[in-house]
Scaffold this motif. Structure first.
Motif, PDB file in Angstrom:
ATOM      1  N   TYR A   1       0.857  -1.179   0.000  1.00  0.00           N
ATOM      2  CA  TYR A   1       0.000   0.000   0.000  1.00  0.00           C
ATOM      3  C   TYR A   1       0.893   1.229   0.000  1.00  0.00           C
ATOM      4  O   TYR A   1       1.744   1.374   0.880  1.00  0.00           O
ATOM      5  CB  TYR A   1      -0.910  -0.020   1.237  1.00  0.00           C
ATOM      6  CG  TYR A   1      -1.687   1.252   1.421  1.00  0.00           C
ATOM      7  CD1 TYR A   1      -2.774   1.533   0.611  1.00  0.00           C
ATOM      8  CD2 TYR A   1      -1.318   2.182   2.377  1.00  0.00           C
ATOM      9  CE1 TYR A   1      -3.479   2.711   0.755  1.00  0.00           C
ATOM     10  CE2 TYR A   1      -2.019   3.365   2.529  1.00  0.00           C
ATOM     11  CZ  TYR A   1      -3.102   3.621   1.719  1.00  0.00           C
ATOM     12  OH  TYR A   1      -3.794   4.791   1.859  1.00  0.00           O
ATOM     13  N   SER A   2       0.758   2.103  -0.997  1.00  0.00           N
ATOM     14  CA  SER A   2       1.506   3.344  -1.089  1.00  0.00           C
ATOM     15  C   SER A   2       3.010   3.061  -1.007  1.00  0.00           C
ATOM     16  O   SER A   2       3.549   2.359  -1.851  1.00  0.00           O
ATOM     17  CB  SER A   2       1.028   4.307   0.006  1.00  0.00           C
ATOM     18  OG  SER A   2       1.581   5.593  -0.171  1.00  0.00           O
ATOM     19  N   TYR A   3       3.686   3.563   0.019  1.00  0.00           N
ATOM     20  CA  TYR A   3       5.120   3.318   0.210  1.00  0.00           C
ATOM     21  C   TYR A   3       5.433   1.824   0.223  1.00  0.00           C
ATOM     22  O   TYR A   3       6.505   1.405  -0.203  1.00  0.00           O
ATOM     23  CB  TYR A   3       5.559   3.987   1.516  1.00  0.00           C
ATOM     24  CG  TYR A   3       6.874   3.528   2.095  1.00  0.00           C
ATOM     25  CD1 TYR A   3       8.077   4.012   1.596  1.00  0.00           C
ATOM     26  CD2 TYR A   3       6.915   2.644   3.166  1.00  0.00           C
ATOM     27  CE1 TYR A   3       9.284   3.600   2.139  1.00  0.00           C
ATOM     28  CE2 TYR A   3       8.105   2.242   3.724  1.00  0.00           C
ATOM     29  CZ  TYR A   3       9.294   2.718   3.204  1.00  0.00           C
ATOM     30  OH  TYR A   3      10.486   2.327   3.740  1.00  0.00           O
ATOM     31  N   GLY A   4       4.500   1.007   0.667  1.00  0.00           N
ATOM     32  CA  GLY A   4       4.705  -0.440   0.717  1.00  0.00           C
ATOM     33  C   GLY A   4       4.974  -1.050  -0.641  1.00  0.00           C
ATOM     34  O   GLY A   4       5.612  -2.096  -0.736  1.00  0.00           O
ATOM     35  N   THR A   5       4.511  -0.418  -1.727  1.00  0.00           N
ATOM     36  CA  THR A   5       4.800  -0.947  -3.063  1.00  0.00           C
ATOM     37  C   THR A   5       6.288  -0.794  -3.380  1.00  0.00           C
ATOM     38  O   THR A   5       6.903  -1.709  -3.921  1.00  0.00           O
ATOM     39  CB  THR A   5       3.949  -0.254  -4.142  1.00  0.00           C
ATOM     40  OG1 THR A   5       4.208   1.150  -4.129  1.00  0.00           O
ATOM     41  CG2 THR A   5       2.471  -0.495  -3.917  1.00  0.00           C
ATOM     42  N   ASP A   6       6.854   0.351  -3.032  1.00  0.00           N
ATOM     43  CA  ASP A   6       8.298   0.547  -3.226  1.00  0.00           C
ATOM     44  C   ASP A   6       9.089  -0.422  -2.357  1.00  0.00           C
ATOM     45  O   ASP A   6      10.094  -0.983  -2.778  1.00  0.00           O
ATOM     46  CB  ASP A   6       8.703   1.981  -2.883  1.00  0.00           C
ATOM     47  CG  ASP A   6       8.124   3.000  -3.840  1.00  0.00           C
ATOM     48  OD1 ASP A   6       7.846   2.642  -4.999  1.00  0.00           O
ATOM     49  OD2 ASP A   6       7.945   4.160  -3.427  1.00  0.00           O
ATOM     50  N   LEU A   7       8.631  -0.600  -1.145  1.00  0.00           N
ATOM     51  CA  LEU A   7       9.291  -1.498  -0.205  1.00  0.00           C
ATOM     52  C   LEU A   7       9.290  -2.933  -0.739  1.00  0.00           C
ATOM     53  O   LEU A   7      10.285  -3.645  -0.633  1.00  0.00           O
ATOM     54  CB  LEU A   7       8.563  -1.425   1.144  1.00  0.00           C
ATOM     55  CG  LEU A   7       9.203  -2.039   2.351  1.00  0.00           C
ATOM     56  CD1 LEU A   7      10.608  -1.516   2.566  1.00  0.00           C
ATOM     57  CD2 LEU A   7       8.342  -1.747   3.572  1.00  0.00           C
ATOM     58  N   GLY A   8       8.180  -3.332  -1.354  1.00  0.00           N
ATOM     59  CA  GLY A   8       8.091  -4.672  -1.913  1.00  0.00           C
ATOM     60  C   GLY A   8       9.098  -4.906  -3.014  1.00  0.00           C
ATOM     61  O   GLY A   8       9.765  -5.950  -3.062  1.00  0.00           O
ATOM     62  N   VAL A   9       9.245  -3.950  -3.903  1.00  0.00           N
ATOM     63  CA  VAL A   9      10.218  -4.074  -4.990  1.00  0.00           C
ATOM     64  C   VAL A   9      11.633  -4.137  -4.422  1.00  0.00           C
ATOM     65  O   VAL A   9      12.434  -4.994  -4.795  1.00  0.00           O
ATOM     66  CB  VAL A   9      10.082  -2.904  -5.987  1.00  0.00           C
ATOM     67  CG1 VAL A   9      11.230  -2.887  -6.976  1.00  0.00           C
ATOM     68  CG2 VAL A   9       8.738  -2.980  -6.708  1.00  0.00           C
ATOM     69  N   LEU A  10      11.936  -3.256  -3.502  1.00  0.00           N
ATOM     70  CA  LEU A  10      13.285  -3.213  -2.938  1.00  0.00           C
ATOM     71  C   LEU A  10      13.595  -4.457  -2.123  1.00  0.00           C
ATOM     72  O   LEU A  10      14.734  -4.925  -2.128  1.00  0.00           O
ATOM     73  CB  LEU A  10      13.463  -1.960  -2.076  1.00  0.00           C
ATOM     74  CG  LEU A  10      14.871  -1.680  -1.574  1.00  0.00           C
ATOM     75  CD1 LEU A  10      15.870  -1.611  -2.729  1.00  0.00           C
ATOM     76  CD2 LEU A  10      14.914  -0.398  -0.778  1.00  0.00           C
ATOM     77  N   SER A  11      12.621  -5.039  -1.438  1.00  0.00           N
ATOM     78  CA  SER A  11      12.892  -6.244  -0.641  1.00  0.00           C
ATOM     79  C   SER A  11      13.336  -7.395  -1.530  1.00  0.00           C
ATOM     80  O   SER A  11      14.139  -8.230  -1.118  1.00  0.00           O
ATOM     81  CB  SER A  11      11.687  -6.641   0.211  1.00  0.00           C
ATOM     82  OG  SER A  11      10.624  -7.104  -0.581  1.00  0.00           O
ATOM     83  N   TRP A  12      12.853  -7.467  -2.767  1.00  0.00           N
ATOM     84  CA  TRP A  12      13.311  -8.507  -3.689  1.00  0.00           C
ATOM     85  C   TRP A  12      14.708  -8.194  -4.183  1.00  0.00           C
ATOM     86  O   TRP A  12      15.523  -9.095  -4.367  1.00  0.00           O
ATOM     87  CB  TRP A  12      12.355  -8.647  -4.869  1.00  0.00           C
ATOM     88  CG  TRP A  12      11.172  -9.456  -4.473  1.00  0.00           C
ATOM     89  CD1 TRP A  12       9.913  -8.991  -4.242  1.00  0.00           C
ATOM     90  CD2 TRP A  12      11.123 -10.852  -4.209  1.00  0.00           C
ATOM     91  NE1 TRP A  12       9.100 -10.023  -3.851  1.00  0.00           N
ATOM     92  CE2 TRP A  12       9.817 -11.183  -3.827  1.00  0.00           C
ATOM     93  CE3 TRP A  12      12.083 -11.866  -4.249  1.00  0.00           C
ATOM     94  CZ2 TRP A  12       9.432 -12.485  -3.499  1.00  0.00           C
ATOM     95  CZ3 TRP A  12      11.684 -13.159  -3.922  1.00  0.00           C
ATOM     96  CH2 TRP A  12      10.377 -13.450  -3.557  1.00  0.00           C
ATOM     97  N   GLU A  13      15.013  -6.929  -4.400  1.00  0.00           N
ATOM     98  CA  GLU A  13      16.363  -6.556  -4.838  1.00  0.00           C
ATOM     99  C   GLU A  13      17.396  -6.884  -3.775  1.00  0.00           C
ATOM    100  O   GLU A  13      18.499  -7.276  -4.094  1.00  0.00           O
ATOM    101  CB  GLU A  13      16.401  -5.081  -5.204  1.00  0.00           C
ATOM    102  CG  GLU A  13      15.621  -4.758  -6.468  1.00  0.00           C
ATOM    103  CD  GLU A  13      15.551  -3.282  -6.765  1.00  0.00           C
ATOM    104  OE1 GLU A  13      16.187  -2.479  -6.058  1.00  0.00           O
ATOM    105  OE2 GLU A  13      14.857  -2.914  -7.732  1.00  0.00           O
TER     106      GLU A  13
END
Length: 165
Positions: free
Chosen positions: A149-161
Motif C-alpha cells: 500500500y503506497s510506500y509499501g509498493t516501493d518497499l516490496g520491490v526493494l525487498s526482492w532486490e
C-alpha cells in the motif's frame, strides 16, 4: 534483527509479525505479505481491513511492522511533534515562526531518540526492505505475493532486490 546491518556491534530491534491463516481449507502454498504505507504506517492496525477484504481468502497473510513504527521496539514516535501540531492549529500555516516551531520540535525528538540509543540512520527504506527479506528467509518462504500500500509498493520491490541482488 540488527538495528544497523553494517556494524558488528549494534543493538537488536524487534518488529511485530502476525500470520493470519487462510480462510480456505486448501490454501495456496505461497502466502501474501502486506507491506504498509508510510513509511511507518500501522500495519497491525490494518489487519481487520485486510481480513474484511478477504486478502487471506485462499492464502496465509503475513503482516509485519516496519522498524521504528507502532508495535516495534524501539517505537520512534515523536510526541514532541504531536504537541507542536496540537498548538499549530491556531498558527499561520506558512509563517517563519511556525516553521521554526516545527523544526524545534523535530530536533527535540531527534535529540531524545538519539540519547535513548537509537541509530536514526538505520531507519530507512533499505533497512526496512532487508527486514522483510530476512523475514521471508526466517519463515523458509521461497516465494510470496506482495500486497503493498503506497510506500509499501516501493518497499516490496526493494525487498526482492535485497535478496536477489
Amino acid at each position: 534483527m540488527p538495528e544497523n546491518r553494517t556494524r558488528k556491534k549494534t543493538r537488536t530491534i524487534r518488529t511485530t509479525v502476525a500470520i493470519i491463516p487462510a480462510a480456505s481449507a486448501r490454501p495456496a502454498a505461497d502466502p501474501v505479505v502486506f507491506m504498509e504505507g508510510g513509511p511507518g504506517g500501522d500495519a497491525i492496525g490494518a489487519i481487520p481491513f485486510l481480513i474484511a477484504s478477504q486478502v487471506n481468502r485462499d492464502r496465509d497473510l503475513i503482516v509485519m511492522t516496519q522498524r521504528g513504527a507502532l508495535h516495534s521496539q524501539p517505537n520512534l514516535a515523536c510526541p514532541e511533534i504531536d504537541r507542536f501540531n496540537a498548538t499549530a492549529v491556531g498558527l499561520p500555516y506558512d509563517a517563519p515562526s511556525t516553521g521554526r516551531g516545527l523544526v524545534r520540535a523535530a530536533k527535540e525528538c531527534r535529540d531524545r531518540l538519539t540519547a535513548e540509543g537509537a541509530d536514526l540512520a538505520s531507519y530507512n527504506t533499505t533497512e526496512n526492505a532487508a527486514d522483510f527479506a530476512d523475514l521471508r528467509t526466517a519463515l523458509g518462504i521461497r516465494k510470496w505475493n506482495v500486497y503493498g500500500y503506497s510506500y509499501g509498493t516501493d518497499l516490496g520491490v526493494l525487498s526482492w532486490e535485497v535478496v536477489d541482488g
